[in-house]
Design a protein around this motif. Structure first.
Motif, mmCIF file in Angstrom:
data_model
loop_
_atom_site.group_PDB
_atom_site.id
_atom_site.type_symbol
_atom_site.label_atom_id
_atom_site.label_comp_id
_atom_site.label_asym_id
_atom_site.label_seq_id
_atom_site.Cartn_x
_atom_site.Cartn_y
_atom_site.Cartn_z
ATOM 1 N N HIS A 1 10.571 -2.925 -1.621
ATOM 2 C CA HIS A 1 9.537 -3.635 -0.869
ATOM 3 C C HIS A 1 10.135 -4.455 0.266
ATOM 4 N N TRP A 2 11.194 -5.212 -0.023
ATOM 5 C CA TRP A 2 11.767 -6.100 1.012
ATOM 6 C C TRP A 2 12.265 -5.297 2.206
ATOM 7 N N ALA B 1 5.971 5.726 -0.205
ATOM 8 C CA ALA B 1 7.365 5.284 -0.112
ATOM 9 C C ALA B 1 7.988 5.349 -1.498
ATOM 10 N N ASN B 2 9.268 5.624 -1.550
ATOM 11 C CA ASN B 2 10.023 5.691 -2.795
ATOM 12 C C ASN B 2 10.651 4.319 -3.057
ATOM 13 N N ALA B 3 10.185 3.635 -4.082
ATOM 14 C CA ALA B 3 10.658 2.278 -4.379
ATOM 15 C C ALA B 3 12.152 2.234 -4.694
ATOM 16 N N VAL C 1 6.300 7.557 6.760
ATOM 17 C CA VAL C 1 6.741 7.124 5.432
ATOM 18 C C VAL C 1 6.158 8.142 4.465
ATOM 19 N N GLY C 2 6.998 9.103 4.073
ATOM 20 C CA GLY C 2 6.487 10.212 3.287
ATOM 21 C C GLY C 2 5.414 10.924 4.095
ATOM 22 N N PHE D 1 0.825 -1.200 0.000
ATOM 23 C CA PHE D 1 0.000 0.000 0.000
ATOM 24 C C PHE D 1 0.866 1.259 0.000
ATOM 25 N N LEU D 2 1.896 1.274 0.829
ATOM 26 C CA LEU D 2 2.775 2.444 0.911
ATOM 27 C C LEU D 2 3.497 2.690 -0.406
ATOM 28 N N LEU D 3 3.934 1.636 -1.056
ATOM 29 C CA LEU D 3 4.622 1.779 -2.340
ATOM 30 C C LEU D 3 3.651 2.142 -3.458
ATOM 31 N N ASP D 4 2.542 1.413 -3.559
ATOM 32 C CA ASP D 4 1.567 1.661 -4.626
ATOM 33 C C ASP D 4 0.929 3.037 -4.510
#
Length: 69
Positions: A40-41, A33-35, A58-59, A26-29
């Motif tokens: 992700h890991w 969060a900056n991938a 996170v952001g 959710f945070l990445l999508d």
């Protein structure tokens, strides 16, 4: 879905997740969060190691661990 383990507070409202994997996705999508900086890991690793009651930003999102699995 099981009990809420993580609550993510965003400018649009709060969302609950049963585990670190779905919270990290959710945070990445959602662009919180900056991938490139937080793959992700690594984000999942950080979430997994949070103690109950601990929080982190996170952001623009604020993550709180409310329970342990």
């Amino acid at each position: 879905m099981g009990a809420t383990e993580f609550v993510i507070e965003t400018p649009d409202g709060d969302v609950g997740f049963a585990g670190a994997g779905s919270a990290a996705e959710f945070l990445l999508d959602g662009g919180f969060a900056n991938a490139d900086r937080e793959p992700h890991w690594h984000l999942r690793w950080c979430l997994d190691r949070m103690a109950v009651g601990e929080s982190m930003d996170v952001g623009p999102a604020h993550v709180v661990r409310e329970a342990a699995p």
